[in-house]
Design a protein around this motif. Structure first.
Motif, PDB file in Angstrom:
ATOM      1  N   ASN A 321       0.814  -1.205   0.000  1.00  0.00           N
ATOM      2  CA  ASN A 321       0.000   0.000   0.000  1.00  0.00           C
ATOM      3  C   ASN A 321       0.850   1.258   0.000  1.00  0.00           C
ATOM      4  O   ASN A 321       0.602   2.187   0.754  1.00  0.00           O
ATOM      5  N   LYS A 322       1.871   1.243  -0.842  1.00  0.00           N
ATOM      6  CA  LYS A 322       2.694   2.435  -0.994  1.00  0.00           C
ATOM      7  C   LYS A 322       1.940   3.487  -1.784  1.00  0.00           C
ATOM      8  O   LYS A 322       1.317   3.199  -2.790  1.00  0.00           O
ATOM      9  N   SER A 323       2.017   4.697  -1.327  1.00  0.00           N
ATOM     10  CA  SER A 323       1.405   5.804  -2.050  1.00  0.00           C
ATOM     11  C   SER A 323       2.026   7.082  -1.539  1.00  0.00           C
ATOM     12  O   SER A 323       2.115   7.304  -0.331  1.00  0.00           O
ATOM     13  N   ASP A 324       2.470   7.916  -2.452  1.00  0.00           N
ATOM     14  CA  ASP A 324       3.101   9.166  -2.042  1.00  0.00           C
ATOM     15  C   ASP A 324       2.148  10.040  -1.234  1.00  0.00           C
ATOM     16  O   ASP A 324       2.567  10.818  -0.381  1.00  0.00           O
ATOM     17  N   SER A 325       0.858   9.930  -1.508  1.00  0.00           N
ATOM     18  CA  SER A 325      -0.112  10.756  -0.803  1.00  0.00           C
ATOM     19  C   SER A 325      -0.513  10.158   0.540  1.00  0.00           C
ATOM     20  O   SER A 325      -1.166  10.809   1.342  1.00  0.00           O
ATOM     21  N   PHE A 326      -0.119   8.890   0.787  1.00  0.00           N
ATOM     22  CA  PHE A 326      -0.551   8.248   2.028  1.00  0.00           C
ATOM     23  C   PHE A 326       0.553   8.214   3.071  1.00  0.00           C
ATOM     24  O   PHE A 326       0.360   8.596   4.199  1.00  0.00           O
ATOM     25  N   GLN A 327       1.733   7.788   2.704  1.00  0.00           N
ATOM     26  CA  GLN A 327       2.788   7.641   3.693  1.00  0.00           C
ATOM     27  C   GLN A 327       4.112   7.440   2.986  1.00  0.00           C
ATOM     28  O   GLN A 327       4.177   7.380   1.774  1.00  0.00           O
ATOM     29  N   ILE A 328       5.192   7.389   3.779  1.00  0.00           N
ATOM     30  CA  ILE A 328       6.519   7.225   3.198  1.00  0.00           C
ATOM     31  C   ILE A 328       6.605   5.885   2.487  1.00  0.00           C
ATOM     32  O   ILE A 328       5.974   4.919   2.878  1.00  0.00           O
ATOM     33  N   SER A 329       7.419   5.833   1.448  1.00  0.00           N
ATOM     34  CA  SER A 329       7.411   4.671   0.554  1.00  0.00           C
ATOM     35  C   SER A 329       7.988   3.420   1.192  1.00  0.00           C
ATOM     36  O   SER A 329       7.680   2.317   0.767  1.00  0.00           O
ATOM     37  N   ASP A 330       8.836   3.562   2.217  1.00  0.00           N
ATOM     38  CA  ASP A 330       9.476   2.378   2.770  1.00  0.00           C
ATOM     39  C   ASP A 330       9.024   2.084   4.193  1.00  0.00           C
ATOM     40  O   ASP A 330       9.747   1.483   4.970  1.00  0.00           O
ATOM     41  N   SER A 331       7.818   2.526   4.572  1.00  0.00           N
ATOM     42  CA  SER A 331       7.359   2.265   5.937  1.00  0.00           C
ATOM     43  C   SER A 331       7.140   0.779   6.167  1.00  0.00           C
ATOM     44  O   SER A 331       7.301   0.285   7.283  1.00  0.00           O
ATOM     45  N   GLY A 332       6.740   0.041   5.118  1.00  0.00           N
ATOM     46  CA  GLY A 332       6.597  -1.404   5.261  1.00  0.00           C
ATOM     47  C   GLY A 332       7.916  -2.047   5.613  1.00  0.00           C
ATOM     48  O   GLY A 332       7.990  -2.906   6.505  1.00  0.00           O
ATOM     49  N   TYR A 333       8.992  -1.615   4.939  1.00  0.00           N
ATOM     50  CA  TYR A 333      10.310  -2.138   5.267  1.00  0.00           C
ATOM     51  C   TYR A 333      10.715  -1.746   6.691  1.00  0.00           C
ATOM     52  O   TYR A 333      11.342  -2.536   7.400  1.00  0.00           O
ATOM     53  N   SER A 334      10.356  -0.528   7.116  1.00  0.00           N
ATOM     54  CA  SER A 334      10.717  -0.079   8.460  1.00  0.00           C
ATOM     55  C   SER A 334      10.148  -1.008   9.527  1.00  0.00           C
ATOM     56  O   SER A 334      10.820  -1.344  10.507  1.00  0.00           O
ATOM     57  N   LEU A 335       8.903  -1.433   9.344  1.00  0.00           N
ATOM     58  CA  LEU A 335       8.290  -2.360  10.294  1.00  0.00           C
ATOM     59  C   LEU A 335       8.997  -3.716  10.260  1.00  0.00           C
ATOM     60  O   LEU A 335       9.233  -4.329  11.300  1.00  0.00           O
ATOM     61  N   MET A 336       9.352  -4.186   9.049  1.00  0.00           N
ATOM     62  CA  MET A 336      10.099  -5.443   8.950  1.00  0.00           C
ATOM     63  C   MET A 336      11.469  -5.316   9.605  1.00  0.00           C
ATOM     64  O   MET A 336      11.962  -6.248  10.249  1.00  0.00           O
ATOM     65  N   ASN A 337      12.085  -4.157   9.440  1.00  0.00           N
ATOM     66  CA  ASN A 337      13.398  -3.911  10.011  1.00  0.00           C
ATOM     67  C   ASN A 337      13.350  -3.975  11.531  1.00  0.00           C
ATOM     68  O   ASN A 337      14.217  -4.567  12.180  1.00  0.00           O
ATOM     69  N   VAL A 338      12.305  -3.369  12.111  1.00  0.00           N
ATOM     70  CA  VAL A 338      12.142  -3.408  13.566  1.00  0.00           C
ATOM     71  C   VAL A 338      11.885  -4.846  14.027  1.00  0.00           C
ATOM     72  O   VAL A 338      12.410  -5.286  15.057  1.00  0.00           O
ATOM     73  N   ALA A 339      11.078  -5.595  13.265  1.00  0.00           N
ATOM     74  CA  ALA A 339      10.809  -6.988  13.620  1.00  0.00           C
ATOM     75  C   ALA A 339      12.096  -7.806  13.628  1.00  0.00           C
ATOM     76  O   ALA A 339      12.328  -8.624  14.540  1.00  0.00           O
ATOM     77  N   LEU A 340      12.940  -7.606  12.620  1.00  0.00           N
ATOM     78  CA  LEU A 340      14.210  -8.331  12.576  1.00  0.00           C
ATOM     79  C   LEU A 340      15.113  -7.909  13.728  1.00  0.00           C
ATOM     80  O   LEU A 340      15.809  -8.736  14.324  1.00  0.00           O
ATOM     81  N   ASP A 341      15.107  -6.617  14.057  1.00  0.00           N
ATOM     82  CA  ASP A 341      15.916  -6.132  15.174  1.00  0.00           C
ATOM     83  C   ASP A 341      15.496  -6.805  16.477  1.00  0.00           C
ATOM     84  O   ASP A 341      16.334  -7.189  17.299  1.00  0.00           O
ATOM     85  N   MET A 342      14.182  -6.970  16.673  1.00  0.00           N
ATOM     86  CA  MET A 342      13.701  -7.662  17.865  1.00  0.00           C
ATOM     87  C   MET A 342      14.085  -9.141  17.836  1.00  0.00           C
ATOM     88  O   MET A 342      14.389  -9.733  18.878  1.00  0.00           O
ATOM     89  N   ALA A 343      14.055  -9.747  16.648  1.00  0.00           N
ATOM     90  CA  ALA A 343      14.459 -11.149  16.525  1.00  0.00           C
ATOM     91  C   ALA A 343      15.931 -11.317  16.888  1.00  0.00           C
ATOM     92  O   ALA A 343      16.316 -12.301  17.535  1.00  0.00           O
ATOM     93  N   ILE A 344      16.759 -10.365  16.476  1.00  0.00           N
ATOM     94  CA  ILE A 344      18.179 -10.394  16.838  1.00  0.00           C
ATOM     95  C   ILE A 344      18.336 -10.191  18.346  1.00  0.00           C
ATOM     96  O   ILE A 344      19.153 -10.840  19.001  1.00  0.00           O
ATOM     97  N   TYR A 345      17.531  -9.278  18.907  1.00  0.00           N
ATOM     98  CA  TYR A 345      17.566  -9.021  20.353  1.00  0.00           C
ATOM     99  C   TYR A 345      17.247 -10.294  21.131  1.00  0.00           C
ATOM    100  O   TYR A 345      17.846 -10.565  22.179  1.00  0.00           O
ATOM    101  N   ASN A 346      16.304 -11.083  20.634  1.00  0.00           N
ATOM    102  CA  ASN A 346      15.934 -12.353  21.279  1.00  0.00           C
ATOM    103  C   ASN A 346      16.846 -13.512  20.880  1.00  0.00           C
ATOM    104  O   ASN A 346      16.582 -14.655  21.267  1.00  0.00           O
ATOM    105  N   LYS A 347      17.868 -13.226  20.067  1.00  0.00           N
ATOM    106  CA  LYS A 347      18.862 -14.215  19.635  1.00  0.00           C
ATOM    107  C   LYS A 347      18.227 -15.416  18.941  1.00  0.00           C
ATOM    108  O   LYS A 347      18.626 -16.571  19.152  1.00  0.00           O
ATOM    109  N   LEU A 348      17.241 -15.143  18.090  1.00  0.00           N
ATOM    110  CA  LEU A 348      16.615 -16.229  17.348  1.00  0.00           C
ATOM    111  C   LEU A 348      17.533 -16.790  16.271  1.00  0.00           C
ATOM    112  O   LEU A 348      17.247 -17.847  15.712  1.00  0.00           O
TER     113      LEU A 348
END
Length: 687
Positions: A321-348
């Motif tokens: 749901n990328k759209s210049d009028s709705f939100q930044i283009s890489d917000s989906g990646y940002s959420l995935m990035n945070v999820a991976l960061d938490m996975a690293i924090y939990n040493k998965l």
């Protein structure tokens, strides 16, 4: 009375007894008598080092004055630290209500340390003007600065909440309604808002089934058995209006909202209905996404496994749901990035983390890790983001069979997950492939064909490990794994495209300049044909999905495959304007038009290709109707074979005038793949 038998014991005279002033460390540890000397007899006989640690002077336990002074100094320092982290807590309250404070901080975790502003210290807080005091109603929350949730956040945060008094930092009586109360109030308000927009119990179950059986494809987000068991408790608590349950299990509520946001866009697949023909202005899952956003701040704080699952699903939703009028283009990646960061924090990523865990739990965490890592890297590479963890640091194994992690239908896709991980590693190696400047010509680039061949062989090895049920000739459109198996083949063709794409661009830039009957020409032509054939196969598979009403209007995976394949076809048109190339261009545009009915990302891509609609109109309708579908099975059977290197030719090709090679070797994001294509439009305007 029995007679006591006394044992005969030799009594050593006092002057003959030997006392040791200090026993050695080894004798102390073994609790044996030390003979003294250096080294002692025991250590000398065993050939061990003899050490003697001097005794420290014993503390005077009766010196209560010194003990009191030390303890008081220690307590004062602890109180200063607490006041620094929790400026709203008065000393009187802290000393008289330490049990309440400990419960709020350590057990309920209802209050968190406040960030203090940097600047000169002020000794007398009462001397500060009213507007300079601590803002006690402030709560730092994760909200996007451009979407609707941010506007809602501003509306709700405009002024203090009704019925909640503003309190002073020194007020002990109202401490329980400070920050901890506000956090509970915010969580409670978020739960009420989420419950209000949830559909019926039957529809929630239907959407969860659609998500787990259709949308999950070749990744892992949640254990199906656990999901359905928790869903029963969830619905029971909702029926009984059990707010304590939802405040305690808010993370599961977030997972449900995230899954509903995606599954609501795939409802027609669950109902076996045709693809909607009307234009959908708004994704039906946005209401669930917006209801989920207030919980994201709590997820960032908890760093729990449930938070990883929810953020990963929300990230997948936003990539479509990328759209210049709705939100930044890489917000989906940002959420995935945070999820991976938490996975690293939990040493998965480490096998040591689950060394003693139950098999099912270890396998669940392993699959969740690979889903986080694979999705983050695929999108991170597109956006040029650096890796958060090197592949060499990942020690956890690939997914394996586990009966407890099967789908509710009894099927399992762990074999697909294994192949996806292996293909992802090929993509990572492709991005790290080095192209060095030629020493003979400053404009040239050296390409190690051996490295290209090794990567191509890895791709073919991945293809040979496909499970038999995933072969194209064995696919059944009514099977829940159908889309996942199609995507497995599309990933295989995508790897072929990425290997051959630089050579396709080189062929286009140097058409007419390549020497005839040379190894360089045959090598480039061969890689080009592999790339183009893979693009044609991808478009054909997407056409099959559309024919069986399995094409996702809100699927980033489908959009990405379509866009990249169209890019290859558009480039290839520079050297080949045959009916076959035009036919697949038309098929690709038709796929993009279908997906654009729902996805804003596809709409953006389609707008950039508006000029090509006139070009594909030259395709004869009779030719299209009589054409035989592209034989994907035969293309796969041919494999990626390479011509043998002649003995008199160096394995390093010197390719000159290869100015755009470095850019061409990079991955293309779905929303950026057609940027720079205006240079290709001019030759076709007169066609």
């Amino acid at each position: 009375m029995g007679t006591t038998v006394k044992r005969n014991r030799r009594i050593i005279p006092l002057h003959l007894r030997k006392r040791v002033s200090a026993a050695c460390d080894r004798c102390k540890n073994k609790k044996i008598k030390c003979t003294g000397g250096f080294p002692c007899t025991k250590c000398s006989e065993s050939k061990q080092e003899c050490k003697i640690t001097p005794k420290s002077p014993a503390a005077d336990s009766t010196d209560y004055k010194e003990l009191y002074t030390t303890t008081k100094r220690y307590n004062c320092k602890l109180e200063r630290i607490v006041q620094h982290l929790f400026p709203d807590v008065g000393l009187d309250f802290l000393r008289n209500n330490i049990d309440v404070f400990e419960k709020n901080v350590c057990i309920d975790k209802s209050i968190v340390p406040q960030k203090r502003k940097q600047g000169p210290e002020v000794e007398d807080e009462q001397a500060l003007p009213e507007q300079s005091k601590t803002i006690e109603n402030f709560r730092q929350s994760y909200v996007s600065t451009t979407d609707q949730s941010f506007l809602d956040f501003i509306e709700k945060s405009n002024g203090p909440s009704k019925g909640v008094p503003l309190i002073s930092a020194s007020s002990c009586e109202t401490f329980n309604v400070t920050l901890g109360y506000k956090l509970n109030e915010m969580l409670n308000a978020s739960v009420i808002q989420a419950l209000a927009i949830l559909p019926s119990e039957e529809k929630i179950l239907k959407f969860i089934q659609i998500y787990l059986n259709i949308c999950e494809t070749n990744y892992f987000y949640a254990c199906h058995i656990e999901m359905y068991e928790k869903l029963k408790l969830f619905n029971r608590a909702r029926e009984n209006n059990d707010m304590e349950y939802f405040q305690r299990e808010w993370s599961f509520l977030l997972i449900v909202l995230a899954m509903l946001s995606i599954a609501s866009g795939f409802e027609y697949m669950g109902e076996m209905s045709p693809i909607p023909s009307r234009q959908l202005e708004v994704n039906p899952g946005f209401c669930f996404y917006l209801a989920a956003m207030p919980f994201v701040g709590f997820s960032l704080e908890s760093k729990s496994i449930e938070s990883i699952q929810a953020l990963l699903v929300l990230g997948v939703f936003m990539t479509t749901n990328k759209s210049d009028s709705f939100q930044i283009s890489d917000s989906g990646y940002s959420l995935m990035n945070v999820a991976l960061d938490m996975a690293i924090y939990n040493k998965l990523y480490s096998k040591e983390t689950f060394k003693h865990a139950a098999v099912a739990r270890a396998e669940k965490m392993k699959r969740l890790w690979w889903s986080c890592y694979t999705l983050e890297r695929r999108h991170g590479i597109n956006l040029g983001r650096p890796e958060m963890i090197r592949p060499e640091e990942i020690t956890v194994g690939l997914p394996e069979y586990c009966a407890e992690l099967r789908k509710n239908t009894g099927a399992t896709n762990y074999l697909n997950q294994r192949v996806i991980v292996r293909l992802n590693m090929v993509f990572i190696k492709l991005t790290k492939l080095e192209f060095t400047k030629s020493s003979q010509n400053s404009k040239g680039v050296s390409i190690d064909t051996k490295m290209i061949k090794e990567l191509a062989q890895e791709v073919e090895n991945c293809r040979s490990s496909f499970p038999e049920y995933a072969y194209i000739e064995n696919l059944d459109p009514s099977d829940d794994l159908y889309r996942g198996n199609i995507h497995l083949h599309l990933n295989y063709f995508l790897a072929k495209i990425y290997i051959g794409k630089p050579f396709l661009l080189y062929k286009v830039e140097n058409q007419g300049k390549l020497p005839e009957n040379s190894y360089e020409t045959s090598f480039v032509d061969h890689l080009t044909s592999i790339c183009v054939d893979a693009a044609f196969c991808s478009i054909e598979l997407l056409t099959v999905l559309e024919k069986n009403s399995k094409l996702g209007l809100f699927s980033f995976t489908d959009i990405n495959f379509c866009n990249i394949s169209l890019f290859v076809i558009l480039v290839y048109l520079r050297v080949d304007k045959s009916d076959t190339t035009l036919l697949f261009l038309k098929k690709g545009l038709d796929i993009l038009k279908t997906i654009s009915r729902g996805s804003s990302t596809a709409k953006v891509s389609l707008e950039k290709l508006a000029k090509f609609n006139q070009l594909v109109s030259v395709v004869d309708k009779s030719f299209e109707s009589e054409s035989v579908p592209y034989n994907i099975v035969n293309v796969e059977a041919n494999g990626m074979t390479f011509p043998e290197l002649p003995s008199d030719i160096d394995s390093i090709l010197q390719l000159e005038n290869f100015g755009d090679f470095e850019n061409a070797s990079a991955f293309f994001d779905a929303n950026q793949v057609f940027q720079g294509m205006d240079s290709f439009l001019n030759p076709f305007e007169d066609t």
